[in-house]
Write an enzyme that holds these catalytic residues in place. Structure first.
Site, PDB file in Angstrom:
ATOM      1  N   HIS A  19      39.718  26.050  37.347  1.00 34.42           N
ATOM      2  CA  HIS A  19      41.018  26.743  37.696  1.00 34.42           C
ATOM      3  C   HIS A  19      41.343  26.383  38.874  1.00 34.42           C
ATOM      4  O   HIS A  19      41.156  27.149  40.015  1.00 34.42           O
ATOM      5  CB  HIS A  19      41.137  28.248  37.413  1.00 34.42           C
ATOM      6  CG  HIS A  19      42.497  28.764  37.354  1.00 34.42           C
ATOM      7  ND1 HIS A  19      42.729  30.153  36.798  1.00 34.42           N
ATOM      8  CD2 HIS A  19      43.624  28.553  37.992  1.00 34.42           C
ATOM      9  CE1 HIS A  19      43.975  30.362  37.040  1.00 34.42           C
ATOM     10  NE2 HIS A  19      44.485  29.539  38.031  1.00 34.42           N
ATOM     11  N   GLU A 202      47.369  37.691  33.994  1.00 37.92           N
ATOM     12  CA  GLU A 202      47.346  37.812  35.341  1.00 37.92           C
ATOM     13  C   GLU A 202      48.236  39.084  35.677  1.00 37.92           C
ATOM     14  O   GLU A 202      47.770  40.027  36.168  1.00 37.92           O
ATOM     15  CB  GLU A 202      47.875  36.571  36.083  1.00 37.92           C
ATOM     16  CG  GLU A 202      47.444  36.505  37.497  1.00 37.92           C
ATOM     17  CD  GLU A 202      48.292  35.213  38.287  1.00 37.92           C
ATOM     18  OE1 GLU A 202      49.006  34.418  37.691  1.00 37.92           O
ATOM     19  OE2 GLU A 202      47.820  34.937  39.372  1.00 37.92           O
ATOM     20  N   ASP A 280      41.788  28.802  42.264  1.00 35.89           N
ATOM     21  CA  ASP A 280      43.190  28.887  42.115  1.00 35.89           C
ATOM     22  C   ASP A 280      43.973  27.978  43.100  1.00 35.89           C
ATOM     23  O   ASP A 280      44.276  26.817  42.731  1.00 35.89           O
ATOM     24  CB  ASP A 280      43.511  30.436  41.864  1.00 35.89           C
ATOM     25  CG  ASP A 280      44.891  30.455  41.272  1.00 35.89           C
ATOM     26  OD1 ASP A 280      45.552  29.581  40.667  1.00 35.89           O
ATOM     27  OD2 ASP A 280      45.408  31.772  40.998  1.00 35.89           O
ATOM     28  N   ASP A 281      44.296  28.637  44.367  1.00 37.64           N
ATOM     29  CA  ASP A 281      45.070  27.814  45.308  1.00 37.64           C
ATOM     30  C   ASP A 281      44.637  28.141  46.642  1.00 37.64           C
ATOM     31  O   ASP A 281      44.923  29.065  47.511  1.00 37.64           O
ATOM     32  CB  ASP A 281      46.488  28.351  45.185  1.00 37.64           C
ATOM     33  CG  ASP A 281      47.247  28.305  43.996  1.00 37.64           C
ATOM     34  OD1 ASP A 281      47.526  27.125  43.517  1.00 37.64           O
ATOM     35  OD2 ASP A 281      47.183  29.358  43.277  1.00 37.64           O
TER      36      ASP A 281
END
Ligand code: HPA
Ligand code: ZN
Length: 344
Positions: A19, A202, A280-281
């Site tokens: 992810h 989420e 994720d980021d």
């Protein structure tokens, strides 16, 4: 176990990352250098000022800054540099395989051709595979704040490049944009042979996770935190061994949980759900995959067996071919599995 030995295991254990938004790996230094090169003006005076601005109260506040950051990516070389930097960083953290999301609509809506994006990303993937041995897959995400017609157009645009990516996903603003909005495009993608994943649960409710399973037939759920609200859903995830790609530091930064001690990862693992840990980021949330493992280990008192389980889950939940998957699982078992105490 002391946290220094847990840290050592986390740093050294082979793992897959499942992810990861490639646009979310744009570090402030690269953001600044690309902005200067491409003559894109930024509302910040320095990379330090950028970092200071990265505080968010929810997903939307993050997305507004994330899409603004992506506006510095114009040329094939920019996508190459972005992807290359991430793959090198992942390799340093013992990520041996990664499945990266990209958001074509963020770029095609600015007039950047689809081919520019994918050629740059692919060049970096091929080079990193040859130089570092790291393997990767690409998953094309549809932006759920846009309509389904735009997602269908994106799928059609992508078909000439279909051998470059192996799945489709769904990301961006979750609340008010349920999986049901995208059932036709996911059906079309499945018919073309793509794997499917979706961000769900989420900020949205557990019901969105059910929808992603029932209507989109997804092979994995991205995040899935709210699954803990539904015992029936948890049973379903366990029975089908359908993985959650969880992202603890993202959840903390976007205030999905106020404190990581409330994170459901361990509770879900104890109930037999295939939980994985991802970043994720990472450029926006303060850590790559190992920092995510470490933060979770500290908050939830994970031990060495839990870390080995999480790393094993990352391969089990990956879209690697069964032979490669089993090779990595065997390596983990040999190096981190229960030791035979019989000394004869
Ligand atoms: N959620 C939804 N969309 C996203 C995210 C996320 O965490 N990161 C990048 N796009
Ligand atoms: Zn995400």
């Amino acid at each position: 176990m002391e946290s220094s030995s847990i840290r050592h295991i986390i740093q050294n254990i082979p793992k897959a990352e499942l992810h990861l938004h490639i646009e979310g790996t744009l570090e402030p230094d690269l953001l600044f250098s690309l902005a200067a090169k491409n003559k894109v003006s930024l509302p910040y005076s320095s990379p330090e000022a950028v970092k200071a601005a990265y505080t968010f109260n929810n997903l939307q506040e993050f997305l507004d800054i994330y899409y603004a950051g992506a506006s510095v990516l114009l040329h094939e070389e920019d996508f190459y540099l972005l992807t290359r930097a991430y793959l090198h960083k992942a390799h340093e953290q013992k990520v041996v395989h990664t499945e990266m999301f990209f958001d074509p609509q963020t770029h095609t809506s600015r007039g950047i051709p689809f081919g520019t994006v994918i050629r740059g990303i692919n060049r970096a993937r091929e080079e990193a595979h040859a130089e570092l041995g790291i393997t990767s897959h690409l998953i094309m995400c549809f932006l759920r704040h846009l309509d389904e017609a735009s997602a269908i157009k994106t799928l059609q645009q992508a078909l000439p490049w279909k051998d470059s990516f192996l799945g489709v996903g769904l990301d961006s603003s979750e609340k008010g944009n349920p999986p049901s909005k995208f059932r036709h495009v996911f059906e079309m993608a499945k018919a073309k042979g793509f794997m499917t994943v979706a961000h769900a649960g989420e900020e949205g409710p557990a019901g969105y996770i059910d929808e992603a399973l029932d209507l989109l037939n997804v092979d994995r759920i991205d995040h899935g935190n709210r699954s803990v609200d539904s015992p029936e859903l948890v049973s379903r995830l366990r029975e089908r061994q359908l993985a959650l790609t969880m992202c603890p530091l993202s959840n903390l930064k976007l205030k999905v949980h106020t404190d990581l001690s409330q994170h459901p990862a361990k509770r879900l693992m104890e109930q037999g759900v295939l939980v994985t840990v991802n970043s994720d980021d990472p450029a926006y949330f303060g850590g790559y995959v190992n920092e995510n493992y470490m933060a979770l280990a500290e908050a939830l008192h994970l031990n060495a067996t839990d870390i080995a389980t999480l790393a094993g889950n990352s391969f089990k939940a990956s879209f690697l071919d069964p032979i490669t998957k089993n090779q990595w699982l065997q390596t983990l078992h040999d190096q981190y599995g229960p030791k035979d105490t019989n000394t004869q």
